[in-house]
Design an enzyme around this catalytic site. Structure first.
Site, PDB file in Angstrom:
ATOM      1  N   LEU A 132       0.705  -1.245  -0.080  1.00 35.11           N
ATOM      2  CA  LEU A 132       0.093  -0.047   0.094  1.00 35.11           C
ATOM      3  C   LEU A 132       0.762   1.175  -0.110  1.00 35.11           C
ATOM      4  CD1 LEU A 132      -2.680  -1.065   2.545  1.00 35.11           C
ATOM      5  CD2 LEU A 132      -2.427  -1.812   0.256  1.00 35.11           C
ATOM      6  N   SER A 150      -4.714   1.652  -9.039  1.00 35.47           N
ATOM      7  CA  SER A 150      -5.561   2.691  -8.917  1.00 35.47           C
ATOM      8  C   SER A 150      -6.485   3.199 -10.145  1.00 35.47           C
ATOM      9  CB  SER A 150      -4.931   4.100  -8.546  1.00 35.47           C
ATOM     10  OG  SER A 150      -5.539   5.377  -8.670  1.00 35.47           O
ATOM     11  N   GLU A 185      -7.198   5.879 -10.962  1.00 37.26           N
ATOM     12  CA  GLU A 185      -6.440   6.974 -11.740  1.00 37.26           C
ATOM     13  C   GLU A 185      -5.739   6.450 -13.190  1.00 37.26           C
ATOM     14  OE1 GLU A 185      -5.269  10.843 -11.457  1.00 37.26           O
ATOM     15  OE2 GLU A 185      -7.609  10.340 -10.336  1.00 37.26           O
ATOM     16  N   TYR A 236       1.695  10.388 -11.259  1.00 35.50           N
ATOM     17  CA  TYR A 236       1.165   9.388 -10.452  1.00 35.50           C
ATOM     18  C   TYR A 236       0.456   8.175 -11.000  1.00 35.50           C
ATOM     19  CZ  TYR A 236      -1.939   7.256  -6.830  1.00 35.50           C
ATOM     20  OH  TYR A 236      -2.690   6.109  -6.114  1.00 35.50           O
TER      21      TYR A 236
HETATM   22  P1  NAP Z   1      -1.857   7.055   2.041  1.00 34.88           P
HETATM   23  O1  NAP Z   1      -2.710   7.476   3.283  1.00 34.88           O
HETATM   24  O2  NAP Z   1      -1.155   8.311   1.557  1.00 34.88           O
HETATM   25  O3  NAP Z   1      -0.743   6.172   2.561  1.00 34.88           O
HETATM   26  C1  NAP Z   1       0.417   5.998   1.840  1.00 34.88           C
HETATM   27  C2  NAP Z   1       1.445   5.284   2.501  1.00 34.88           C
HETATM   28  O4  NAP Z   1       2.874   4.805   1.921  1.00 34.88           O
HETATM   29  C3  NAP Z   1       1.928   5.962   3.870  1.00 34.88           C
HETATM   30  O5  NAP Z   1       2.000   4.996   4.831  1.00 34.88           O
HETATM   31  C4  NAP Z   1       3.562   6.469   3.624  1.00 34.88           C
HETATM   32  O6  NAP Z   1       4.100   6.576   4.584  1.00 34.88           O
HETATM   33  C5  NAP Z   1       3.689   5.351   2.522  1.00 34.88           C
HETATM   34  N1  NAP Z   1       4.703   5.652   1.915  1.00 34.88           N
HETATM   35  C6  NAP Z   1       5.061   6.581   1.035  1.00 34.88           C
HETATM   36  N2  NAP Z   1       6.186   6.782   0.682  1.00 34.88           N
HETATM   37  C7  NAP Z   1       6.872   5.322   1.014  1.00 34.88           C
HETATM   38  C8  NAP Z   1       8.174   5.049   0.958  1.00 34.88           C
HETATM   39  N3  NAP Z   1       9.062   5.195  -0.106  1.00 34.88           N
HETATM   40  N4  NAP Z   1       8.530   3.745   1.472  1.00 34.88           N
HETATM   41  C9  NAP Z   1       7.488   2.970   2.242  1.00 34.88           C
HETATM   42  N5  NAP Z   1       6.261   4.040   2.360  1.00 34.88           N
HETATM   43  C10 NAP Z   1       6.048   4.965   1.757  1.00 34.88           C
HETATM   44  O7  NAP Z   1      -2.506   6.364   0.864  1.00 34.88           O
HETATM   45  P2  NAP Z   1      -3.915   5.477   1.099  1.00 34.88           P
HETATM   46  O8  NAP Z   1      -5.127   6.261   0.713  1.00 34.88           O
HETATM   47  O9  NAP Z   1      -3.710   4.816   2.354  1.00 34.88           O
HETATM   48  O10 NAP Z   1      -3.788   4.493  -0.238  1.00 34.88           O
HETATM   49  C11 NAP Z   1      -3.074   3.383  -0.090  1.00 34.88           C
HETATM   50  C12 NAP Z   1      -2.423   2.902  -1.474  1.00 34.88           C
HETATM   51  O11 NAP Z   1      -3.635   2.903  -2.130  1.00 34.88           O
HETATM   52  C13 NAP Z   1      -1.453   3.691  -2.022  1.00 34.88           C
HETATM   53  O12 NAP Z   1      -0.729   3.195  -2.951  1.00 34.88           O
HETATM   54  C14 NAP Z   1      -2.612   4.520  -3.222  1.00 34.88           C
HETATM   55  O13 NAP Z   1      -1.525   5.167  -4.231  1.00 34.88           O
HETATM   56  C15 NAP Z   1      -3.450   3.510  -3.281  1.00 34.88           C
HETATM   57  N6  NAP Z   1      -4.607   3.941  -3.902  1.00 34.88           N
HETATM   58  C16 NAP Z   1      -5.428   4.624  -3.127  1.00 34.88           C
HETATM   59  C17 NAP Z   1      -6.734   5.026  -3.385  1.00 34.88           C
HETATM   60  C18 NAP Z   1      -7.717   6.038  -2.395  1.00 34.88           C
HETATM   61  O14 NAP Z   1      -8.675   6.642  -2.908  1.00 34.88           O
HETATM   62  N7  NAP Z   1      -7.248   5.998  -1.138  1.00 34.88           N
HETATM   63  C19 NAP Z   1      -7.281   4.521  -4.398  1.00 34.88           C
HETATM   64  C20 NAP Z   1      -6.497   3.631  -5.282  1.00 34.88           C
HETATM   65  C21 NAP Z   1      -5.177   3.494  -4.958  1.00 34.88           C
HETATM   66  P3  NAP Z   1       4.240   8.166   5.550  1.00 34.88           P
HETATM   67  O15 NAP Z   1       3.304   8.058   6.245  1.00 34.88           O
HETATM   68  O16 NAP Z   1       5.606   7.958   6.037  1.00 34.88           O
HETATM   69  O17 NAP Z   1       4.101   9.220   4.590  1.00 34.88           O
HETATM   70  O1  G4F Z   2      -9.148  13.966  -3.635  1.00 35.03           O
HETATM   71  P1  G4F Z   2      -8.379  14.013  -5.136  1.00 35.03           P
HETATM   72  O2  G4F Z   2      -7.134  14.869  -4.523  1.00 35.03           O
HETATM   73  O3  G4F Z   2      -8.207  12.648  -5.457  1.00 35.03           O
HETATM   74  P2  G4F Z   2      -7.730  12.024  -6.812  1.00 35.03           P
HETATM   75  O4  G4F Z   2      -6.806  13.055  -7.673  1.00 35.03           O
HETATM   76  O5  G4F Z   2      -8.893  11.650  -7.542  1.00 35.03           O
HETATM   77  O6  G4F Z   2      -6.760  10.813  -6.312  1.00 35.03           O
HETATM   78  C1  G4F Z   2      -7.146   9.950  -5.212  1.00 35.03           C
HETATM   79  O7  G4F Z   2      -7.804   8.907  -5.711  1.00 35.03           O
HETATM   80  C2  G4F Z   2      -7.108   7.982  -6.614  1.00 35.03           C
HETATM   81  C3  G4F Z   2      -8.001   6.813  -7.071  1.00 35.03           C
HETATM   82  O8  G4F Z   2      -8.693   7.090  -8.346  1.00 35.03           O
HETATM   83  C4  G4F Z   2      -5.839   7.499  -6.032  1.00 35.03           C
HETATM   84  F1  G4F Z   2      -5.191   6.509  -6.809  1.00 35.03           F
HETATM   85  C5  G4F Z   2      -5.180   8.603  -5.451  1.00 35.03           C
HETATM   86  O9  G4F Z   2      -3.981   7.953  -4.726  1.00 35.03           O
HETATM   87  C6  G4F Z   2      -5.860   9.441  -4.424  1.00 35.03           C
HETATM   88  O10 G4F Z   2      -6.190   8.744  -3.287  1.00 35.03           O
HETATM   89  O11 G4F Z   2      -9.103  14.821  -6.039  1.00 35.03           O
HETATM   90  C7  G4F Z   2     -10.341  14.493  -6.661  1.00 35.03           C
HETATM   91  C8  G4F Z   2     -10.958  15.442  -7.522  1.00 35.03           C
HETATM   92  C9  G4F Z   2      -9.928  15.850  -8.554  1.00 35.03           C
HETATM   93  O12 G4F Z   2     -10.628  15.880  -9.721  1.00 35.03           O
HETATM   94  C10 G4F Z   2      -9.449  17.452  -8.257  1.00 35.03           C
HETATM   95  O13 G4F Z   2      -8.998  18.155  -9.456  1.00 35.03           O
HETATM   96  O14 G4F Z   2     -11.155  16.766  -6.671  1.00 35.03           O
HETATM   97  C11 G4F Z   2     -10.772  17.882  -7.515  1.00 35.03           C
HETATM   98  N1  G4F Z   2     -10.391  18.772  -6.641  1.00 35.03           N
HETATM   99  C12 G4F Z   2     -11.088  20.222  -6.621  1.00 35.03           C
HETATM  100  N2  G4F Z   2     -10.527  21.036  -5.726  1.00 35.03           N
HETATM  101  C13 G4F Z   2      -9.656  18.875  -5.845  1.00 35.03           C
HETATM  102  C14 G4F Z   2      -9.669  20.317  -5.168  1.00 35.03           C
HETATM  103  N3  G4F Z   2      -8.833  18.109  -5.219  1.00 35.03           N
HETATM  104  C15 G4F Z   2      -7.860  18.518  -4.180  1.00 35.03           C
HETATM  105  N4  G4F Z   2      -7.050  17.460  -3.556  1.00 35.03           N
HETATM  106  N5  G4F Z   2      -7.972  19.656  -3.677  1.00 35.03           N
HETATM  107  C16 G4F Z   2      -8.696  20.694  -4.142  1.00 35.03           C
HETATM  108  O15 G4F Z   2      -8.637  21.778  -3.708  1.00 35.03           O
END
Ligand code: NAP
Ligand code: G4F
Length: 321
Positions: free
Chosen positions: A78, A123, A125, A147
């Site tokens: 993750l 993701s 994305e 990303y």
């Molecule tokens: P998050 O809250 O940003 O957590 C990311 C984790 O990765 C944190 O624990 C961070 O550690 C660790 N990390 C970052 N760089 C690292 C490195 N170089 N070595 C080891 N650990 C590292 O993300 P999340 O929302 O839980 O998402 C988990 C995973 O699912 C990620 O890979 C994200 O890209 C993917 N994902 C998320 C979503 C979503 O909507 N949440 C959707 C699709 C995919 P620190 O605490 O030290 O920063």
């Molecule tokens: O919440 P966001 O930053 O999420 P985004 O870019 O969809 O990415 C997240 O979901 C992905 C899965 O599809 C993960 F892979 C990724 O790691 C991350 O968890 O932005 C959502 C939307 C975007 O379209 C952005 O342009 O919200 C729009 N937005 C509008 N105003 C904003 C803002 N996003 C952020 N972060 N901050 C704003 O002020």
């Protein structure tokens, strides 16, 4: 007792997954990189039950060491630089951590314990400028940020190691999922935190970028169950995890302000500095395969999720007053 190693344990998903695996009786190890100030906020309540191993996805020896210490049945990768906006400012680092980091973890498994089951956090994305609606496992990718490009690499290297080495490796293509533990820079949490502050008289405005972008938002607690289910199947495979519903950022804002009885138009300021160089306009996933093969279904609705996050932010902020 089964053993699992989670990278990214301090993040949103890592903490929920650790809770789930502990409930299921696993011994849980978490890989944690060094920070100048420790960030255990999401896992403080679990520290007596889990074991932290120091390491970084960019440092192969530390990953090999983590596998040797934890001797895992399952590895959940993750860890990543997960904020899309930052990926334009740190494109090479994002490529290394979010992309090459996956190969490092796979190599550590291959060199140390190839029978380990592996989950890669892919993701939605990756679908970017979408070529099909709704997006499913067979929809071609069109990534729109450094990303997303790194995640496409991570996805395909996972598939490649499965096909090359017969590794039990799965890629979960997860759509946006949120919770009270979501990082503050992501739009849902930015909005719920601001709504709570505005309601409590601590903030006057909320600056946002593109209000028209649409996302398929689910609850992180539901999504980590899908990760676990993927690694319990007879054969490894890739799955889309989504709710099958999409909402605009504007609808998110309306839902959040309405919950506390305020009119969003009074507080929201559109800020061109927050517009991305390239946007993902619409994400809408089909969870059909996950429903049929994993028996997985989301439990928490969009409205319930936003209300849960506002309640949590109101409580957190009130406690500091
Ligand atoms: P998050 O809250 O940003 O957590 C990311 C984790 O990765 C944190 O624990 C961070 O550690 C660790 N990390 C970052 N760089 C690292 C490195 N170089 N070595 C080891 N650990 C590292 O993300 P999340 O929302 O839980 O998402 C988990 C995973 O699912 C990620 O890979 C994200 O890209 C993917 N994902 C998320 C979503 C979503 O909507 N949440 C959707 C699709 C995919 P620190 O605490 O030290 O920063
Ligand atoms: O919440 P966001 O930053 O999420 P985004 O870019 O969809 O990415 C997240 O979901 C992905 C899965 O599809 C993960 F892979 C990724 O790691 C991350 O968890 O932005 C959502 C939307 C975007 O379209 C952005 O342009 O919200 C729009 N937005 C509008 N105003 C904003 C803002 N996003 C952020 N972060 N901050 C704003 O002020």
């Amino acid at each position: 007792m089964k053993k699992a190693l989670i990278t990214g344990i301090t993040g949103q998903d890592g903490s929920y997954l650790a809770e789930l695996l502990l409930e299921k009786g696993y011994k849980v190890y978490g890989l944690k990189r060094r920070n100048s100030t420790p960030n255990y906020e999401n896992i403080n309540h679990l520290m007596d039950e889990i074991e932290i191993i120091s390491g970084d996805l960019l440092d192969l020896p530390s990953l090999i060491n983590a596998i040797k210490i934890s001797d895992p049945d399952e590895v959940y990768n993750l860890g990543a630089q997960s904020f899309v906006t930052s990926s334009w400012h740190q494109s090479i680092y994002t490529g290394q951590a979010t992309g090459i980091g996956v190969t490092n973890m796979l190599e550590a498994i291959m060199l140390t314990k190839p029978e380990t089951r592996f989950y890669q956090a892919s993701s939605s994305e990756m679908f970017g400028k979408v070529l099909e609606i709704p997006q499913k496992e067979t929809t071609p990718f069109y990534p729109r940020s450094p990303y997303a490009v790194a995640k496409v690499y991570g996805h395909w290297i996972t598939v490649n190691y499965r096909e090359s080495y017969n590794l039990y490796a799965c890629s979960g293509i997860l759509f946006n999922h949120e919770s009270p533990r979501r990082g503050i820079e992501f739009v849902t949490r930015k909005v719920t935190d601001a709504v709570a502050r505005i309601k409590l008289g601590l903030q006057k405005e909320l600056h946002l970028g593109n209000l028209d972008a649409k996302r398929d938002w689910g609850y992180a607690g539901d999504y980590v169950k899908a990760m676990w289910l993927m690694l319990q199947q007879p054969k490894p495979d890739d799955y889309v995890i989504a709710t099958g519903k999409t909402y605009s950022v504007k609808e998110l804002v309306e839902t959040a302000f309405e919950y506390v009885g305020l009119d969003w138009k009074t507080y929201v300021v559109q800020d061109s500095k927050l517009i991305r160089p390239a946007e993902v306009d619409l994400l809408l996933g089909s969870p059909q395969k996950a429903q049929e093969k994993l028996g997985w279904k989301p439990q928490v609705s969009f409205e319930q999720l936003i209300h849960m996050m506002i309640e949590s932010d109101l409580k957190k902020i009130s406690a500091t007053l």
